[in-house]
Design a protein around this motif. Structure first.
Motif, PDB file in Angstrom:
ATOM      1  N   UNK B  39      29.896   3.557 -26.207  1.00  0.00           N
ATOM      2  CA  UNK B  39      28.887   4.053 -27.145  1.00  0.00           C
ATOM      3  C   UNK B  39      29.420   5.060 -28.154  1.00  0.00           C
ATOM      4  N   UNK B  40      30.430   5.829 -27.734  1.00  0.00           N
ATOM      5  CA  UNK B  40      30.999   6.796 -28.681  1.00  0.00           C
ATOM      6  C   UNK B  40      31.642   6.079 -29.853  1.00  0.00           C
ATOM      7  N   UNK B  41      32.348   4.971 -29.511  1.00  0.00           N
ATOM      8  CA  UNK B  41      33.001   4.212 -30.572  1.00  0.00           C
ATOM      9  C   UNK B  41      31.971   3.562 -31.494  1.00  0.00           C
ATOM     10  N   UNK B  42      30.855   3.079 -30.872  1.00  0.00           N
ATOM     11  CA  UNK B  42      29.829   2.434 -31.667  1.00  0.00           C
ATOM     12  C   UNK B  42      29.192   3.423 -32.637  1.00  0.00           C
ATOM     13  N   UNK B  43      29.081   4.664 -32.135  1.00  0.00           N
ATOM     14  CA  UNK B  43      28.430   5.694 -32.920  1.00  0.00           C
ATOM     15  C   UNK B  43      29.292   6.113 -34.102  1.00  0.00           C
ATOM     16  N   UNK B  44      30.618   6.047 -33.910  1.00  0.00           N
ATOM     17  CA  UNK B  44      31.518   6.532 -34.957  1.00  0.00           C
ATOM     18  C   UNK B  44      31.502   5.580 -36.145  1.00  0.00           C
ATOM     19  N   UNK B  45      31.679   6.140 -37.330  1.00  0.00           N
ATOM     20  CA  UNK B  45      31.673   5.347 -38.539  1.00  0.00           C
ATOM     21  C   UNK B  45      33.091   4.914 -38.886  1.00  0.00           C
ATOM     22  N   UNK B  46      33.242   3.639 -39.254  1.00  0.00           N
ATOM     23  CA  UNK B  46      34.535   3.142 -39.691  1.00  0.00           C
ATOM     24  C   UNK B  46      34.592   3.297 -41.205  1.00  0.00           C
ATOM     25  N   UNK B  47      35.333   4.314 -41.656  1.00  0.00           N
ATOM     26  CA  UNK B  47      35.337   4.587 -43.097  1.00  0.00           C
ATOM     27  C   UNK B  47      36.242   3.630 -43.875  1.00  0.00           C
ATOM     28  N   UNK B  48      37.076   2.878 -43.164  1.00  0.00           N
ATOM     29  CA  UNK B  48      37.853   1.859 -43.870  1.00  0.00           C
ATOM     30  C   UNK B  48      36.952   0.739 -44.352  1.00  0.00           C
ATOM     31  N   UNK B  49      36.040   0.366 -43.477  1.00  0.00           N
ATOM     32  CA  UNK B  49      35.081  -0.682 -43.820  1.00  0.00           C
ATOM     33  C   UNK B  49      33.684  -0.101 -43.631  1.00  0.00           C
ATOM     34  N   UNK B  50      33.351   0.826 -44.485  1.00  0.00           N
ATOM     35  CA  UNK B  50      32.097   1.570 -44.362  1.00  0.00           C
ATOM     36  C   UNK B  50      30.902   0.626 -44.515  1.00  0.00           C
ATOM     37  N   UNK B  51      29.931   0.791 -43.624  1.00  0.00           N
ATOM     38  CA  UNK B  51      28.680   0.041 -43.749  1.00  0.00           C
ATOM     39  C   UNK B  51      27.576   1.042 -44.049  1.00  0.00           C
ATOM     40  N   UNK B  52      26.666   0.724 -44.911  1.00  0.00           N
ATOM     41  CA  UNK B  52      25.590   1.665 -45.232  1.00  0.00           C
ATOM     42  C   UNK B  52      24.737   1.975 -44.004  1.00  0.00           C
ATOM     43  N   UNK B  53      24.148   3.156 -44.009  1.00  0.00           N
ATOM     44  CA  UNK B  53      23.317   3.582 -42.885  1.00  0.00           C
ATOM     45  C   UNK B  53      22.073   2.710 -42.779  1.00  0.00           C
TER      46      UNK B  53
END
Lengths: 230, 776
Positions: B39-53
């Motif tokens: 869940x921690x990984x899921x929560x983190x944002x991937x800024x290389x391939x950013x997805x909108x909130x």
């Protein structure tokens, strides 16, 4: 009968043309409608022909004649409706107050017709789709008229049979109530041609033609109809 | 997600308490940490391939119930104060505010449950930790808007723009903004401001407000009082919250620089240069102006006091405070930085949507200092260049390009650079950036579409350029060319084209396209090897070859003449079209009834009620035409329908982008294609439609009224008709249907019908049937 052949040919051509010209249908699809129209014709303007006669009703004020038209109509496209119907018109009926009187007696005419009706709804860009909204109308009729002359003091009586063609142009508008009922109203002018024999000027035949032309010239109508199917 | 983490942690604590043996405890700890990692990984944002909130969790109740119901509830709460003239003003305010707010909440731009909203909520809860009732009444929503702002509503909803979060320096600044907005809510400023404005309007003559400027000045004077009041009382609340008092002043710094990018960092053209693409010095020799802020500007007609006044009030309070022991971060610096970073990344997307391309590029430039390898930032840059190139090629550059004179600071350098280049230059640079980024990640279909579109543009708009752009690198490194004369001379030397300069000189005063093209070719010949690195990749070379084939085909084929096109359009209008669609998704239909004769023109309650009838007609007409349909709406959803809520948001933003970026001359590739593709898969169709019905009632203008009166008096029999015409309100109904092919990212049918009548059911049914018959 030449007129009748021409009439049928024109109807066939127009029907084919209207059937193939549009992909999109009219109000809720290509539908049939059965309608009845009641035409009101003002008698007052029917002073016909060179002061030889006058409208009897003119003495009693403004008066309307009535004719009837029953049609089956088909919405062919978003802009067009065609129909076929039967009409009945009586003018100058001696039993009514509104008859036409000649200098020599009373003349009346009863006319049955087969009517081809076409309506064009030109205001598609303003949201009106056939058979809803304002329209132009073109009617072509094949008429079978029976004239009746009764001489002054019932001294003579003469009955005649005529066949002719009438062309009518009009403007009207249709409303749809509850998605099924049609209400129609409008006005039209009509030009009736009952052929008369040559060198027969000012005879009873001419008289019938004039009566019919004058009576049919301007008409207002009110109609009711039902959309069929779906 | 936070709930999930906290429940897992408490379970872990229980286990550790109950397990006595240390090794067993260690094993369980290790096992739990591994399970926690997911869940921690899921929560983190991937800024290389950013997805909108996106929205997360249960849909709040206020987004599920109708606006009319919320209005009724608030009206009932008003009680006796809803009577009299002032009461009517309150009633009007509640009516309008509830419906306008509802439109805002369901616009697709409002977020709930996402990490940023949750963070702001935690700050709010911390400030109001001693006032649980108020804590519950105030609800936070994040708004996808680049504008630095926050709003308080009468019902306790606080809307915080992403632009504000992106510009914050500390958590304390956010806390002060929230305190300010909370005071607006507590003191009912929105409704009081409205009532005051209405009172001024009705007593304008009595109060000597003779012009509209007098009225606006007086109305806004009261509004400024409320703002100062909110600042002062907000500071009281803020000072009790535990945040550092001195940090509150930072908010005014933030407001002063609200129009500027969130940071300043030098930008230079070398960003887009490479070994064989080096821009002449004339592209970057412009002096930039330092940012100058006037905090004490004239605020007579403004709703807010100028920054100097506001800053003075708070500075005075800070100076008079006995102690300032508070902290700048209470909830957590990491959470703050995370929230701010997310919003800064979101800004790129929002600026692209608003066609603020240069600002989007500069925003990416700032973020690349922290995330230099982010594919997302490179992609946004390429998309922004694509937007600029498209507008430039369509000769409508001013619609997408900022005016350098209106801007200051480092951004100005970028604006000058873009301004210097012509269409050919921008197109080539955009092709290079887009293809370079796409080739680095060929799974990016959004970028693929942009890259393809740019290449197509190059062949369509600058055919001659495609002929002299080199495919292979030169044997020796070409010298850098700075002056225009040198550039022209190089052209002559390299091609032996002695007429080139003459053509340029002759065409200076002529509107000769051929001459201008030649001029452009000569001036831009430093671009000769710009794409040689791309030609080394077969995928680009193939795409280039394909464009050559297409260009040849276009040359061979006879284009439809203007007359033929007109004839086709006329036939289509007469006969209708046949889209052949079997299934369609009807997205968020709209029904609005407007009566311009009324005090409140929009008939909110009637519109809400009629919407259901309109939807029934849509459904019936789709069924009659054998078109399968599904409604995709975010109204009246269940608590757990957050997926559908997000789908609607995506579609509304997609539609918005499309409508904003497409007209008869320009067709921009949609930048939200990945989300759109996911929705296509979910609904099993690529056809989506947006329907709207707007009915407007108005009174006849005085000139027409007088004309009818003259006709009635002149031709007496027409008098009844004239009276009827004068008395009858003018009604117009607009029915809009836009059908989109989401896969091809284009509107395949745009149908606007204007009915010069009211929205009578027969006419609406007739038109909708006609529309669906053409859709099928």
């Amino acid at each position: 009968m030449r007129g009748a052949h021409r009439f049928i040919l024109v109807i066939a051509l127009m029907a084919v043309t209207w059937t193939v010209r549009a992909q999109a249908p009219g109000f809720l699809g290509r539908r049939y409608a059965v309608s009845y129209n009641c035409f009101f014709m003002p008698a007052s303007p029917s002073h016909y022909g060179r002061g030889q006669s006058r409208n009897y009703a003119g003495n009693d004020g403004f008066y309307f004649n009535v004719s009837h038209l029953a049609t089956v109509e088909r919405t062919m496209s978003r802009r067009s409706v065609i129909g076929l119907g039967a009409s009945l018109m009586r003018a100058g009926d001696p039993r009514s107050r509104n008859f036409y009187r000649t200098e020599y007696g009373r003349s009346s005419i009863q006319c049955l017709g087969i009517v081809f009706t076409s309506k064009m709804y030109p205001f598609l860009s303003k949201g009106w789709i056939a058979p809803l909204g304002p329209y132009f109308r073109f009617d072509l009729s094949y008429l079978s008229a029976k004239g009746d002359f009764e001489g002054r003091n019932a001294t003579s009586r003469d009955q005649r049979q005529h066949n002719g063609i009438a062309i009518a142009l009009g403007v009207g508008a249709t409303s749809v109530i509850k998605g099924r009922l049609l209400m129609d109203y409008g006005a039209r002018i009509s030009f009736t041609d009952l052929p008369t024999a040559a060198n027969n000027y000012n005879t009873l035949e001419q008289e019938d033609a004039r009566i019919l032309f004058a009576t049919d010239l301007i008409k207002f109508w009110l109609g009711l109809g039902v959309l069929l199917g779906k | 997600m936070i709930k999930v983490l906290s429940s897992q942690r408490s379970w872990l604590a229980n286990v550790r308490d109950h397990v006595a043996r240390p090794w067993w405890g260690m094993f369980l700890l290790a096992f739990t940490m591994i399970s926690l990692k997911t869940p921690l990984q899921l929560c983190a944002q991937d800024y290389d391939h950013f997805r909108p909130l996106e929205c997360v969790g249960d849909i709040p109740e206020e987004l599920r119930i109708a606006a009319s119901k919320k209005y009724a509830q608030e009206l009932a709460a008003l009680g006796d104060s809803a009577k009299g003239r002032e009461g009517r003003a309150r009633d009007n305010f509640l009516l309008q505010s509830n419906f306008v707010l509802d439109d805002m909440l369901l616009s697709g731009r409002v977020l709930f449950g996402d990490p940023v909203s949750e963070y702001i909520t935690r700050v709010k809860n911390f400030i109001l930790r001693d006032q649980p009732e108020l804590q519950r009444e105030i609800r936070i929503y994040l708004v996808k808007s680049p504008v630095v702002n926050a709003f308080a509503t009468n019902s306790g909803i606080l809307l915080v723009n992403m632009g504000l979060i992106a510009h914050l320096k500390t958590e304390a600044e956010l806390a002060f903004v929230l305190c300010h907005e909370i005071q607006h809510y507590i003191h009912k400023h929105p409704i009081n401001n409205y009532v005051n404005a209405e009172n001024l309007k009705s007593n304008a003559k009595l109060l000597g407000l003779n012009t509209s400027d007098d009225y606006v000045a007086e109305r806004n004077r009261y509004s400024r009082t409320l703002e100062l009041d909110a600042d002062a009382s907000g500071f009281d609340l803020y000072s009790k919250s535990g945040y550092a008092l001195s940090a509150a002043e930072g908010v005014f710094e933030l407001l002063a620089y609200a129009e500027q990018p969130f940071d300043q960092m030098a930008w230079d053209a070398s960003t887009w240069e490479w070994e064989y693409l080096r821009f002449p010095a004339r592209f970057s020799t412009w002096p930039i102006e330092p940012i100058a802020i006037d905090e004490g500007d004239d605020d007579t007609l403004s709703t807010h006091p100028n920054i100097a006044k506001r800053r003075a009030v708070i500075a005075n309070r800070i100076a008079n405070a006995t102690e300032d022991n508070g902290a700048v971060f209470m909830i957590g610096v990491d959470l703050f930085l995370d929230a701010r970073k997310r919003c800064r990344f979101e800004l790129c997307d929002l600026l692209l949507s608003n066609h603020c391309y240069e600002e989007a590029i500069y925003n990416c430039h700032l973020l690349q200092a922290e995330e230099p390898e982010s594919h997302y930032l490179k992609k946004v840059t390429a998309q922004a260049l694509y937007g600029l190139s498209t507008y430039k090629n369509a000769r409508r550059f001013s619609e997408a390009h900022l005016d350098a004179d209106d801007h200051q600071g480092e951004l100005q350098q970028l604006i000058y650079f873009i301004e210097m280049g012509d269409g050919e230059f921008l197109n080539v640079v955009a092709v290079h950036e887009a293809w370079k980024t796409y080739l680095a990640d060929t799974t990016d279909h959004e970028l693929q579409a942009v890259a393809a579109a740019l290449l197509e543009q190059l062949f369509q708009k600058h055919r001659s350029t495609t002929e002299w752009l080199a495919h292979e690198k030169p044997a020796a490194m070409p010298p850098r060319i700075d002056s225009l004369l040198e550039t022209k001379m190089r052209w002559i030397q390299s091609r032996g084209d002695t007429t080139a300069v003459e053509v340029v000189e002759e065409s200076e005063n002529e509107e000769d396209d051929e001459g201008k093209e030649k001029d452009s070719d000569v001036e831009n010949n430093f671009l000769e090897w710009a794409l040689t690195d791309l030609f080394a990749d077969d995928r680009f070379a193939d795409a280039w070859a394909a464009q050559i084939d297409i260009a040849a085909q276009i040359d061979d084929e006879t284009y439809h003449s203007a007359h033929q096109l007109r004839e086709m359009t006329r036939r289509e209008r007469l006969r209708g079209i046949h889209l052949g669609i079997d299934k369609i998704v009807l997205v968020q239909p709209i029904y609005k009834s407007v009566d311009r004769r009324d005090e409140i023109p929009v008939q909110y309650i009637a519109s809400e009620a009629s919407l259901e009838t309109y939807k029934e007609i849509l459904a019936e007409m789709a069924t009659r035409n054998d078109v399968k349909y599904e409604f995709l709406e975010n109204r009246n959803l269940e608590v757990g329908d957050v997926g559908q809520f997000n789908d609607v948001s995506t579609m509304l933003l997609w539609f918005g982008d499309h409508l904003n970026g497409s007209d008869d001359k320009i067709h921009l590739v949609n930048f939200r294609q990945d989300e759109a593709n996911a929705i296509i898969e979910r609904f099993g169709t690529k056809y989506f439609a947006w329907n709207a019905l707007i009915q407007v009632t108005d009174r006849m203008d005085s000139w027409t009224r007088m004309s009818w009166l003259a006709v009635g008096c002149g031709i007496f029999p027409l008098l009844p008709l004239a009276i009827y015409k004068i008395a009858k309100p003018l009604k117009t109904t607009l029915l809009v249907t836009l059908v989109f092919d989401l896969e091809r990212s284009e509107a395949i049918w745009e149908d606007y019908r204007i009915l010069k009548a009211n929205d009578q059911p027969a006419a609406v049914r007739s038109i909708m049937y006609d529309k669906f018959s053409q859709i099928h």
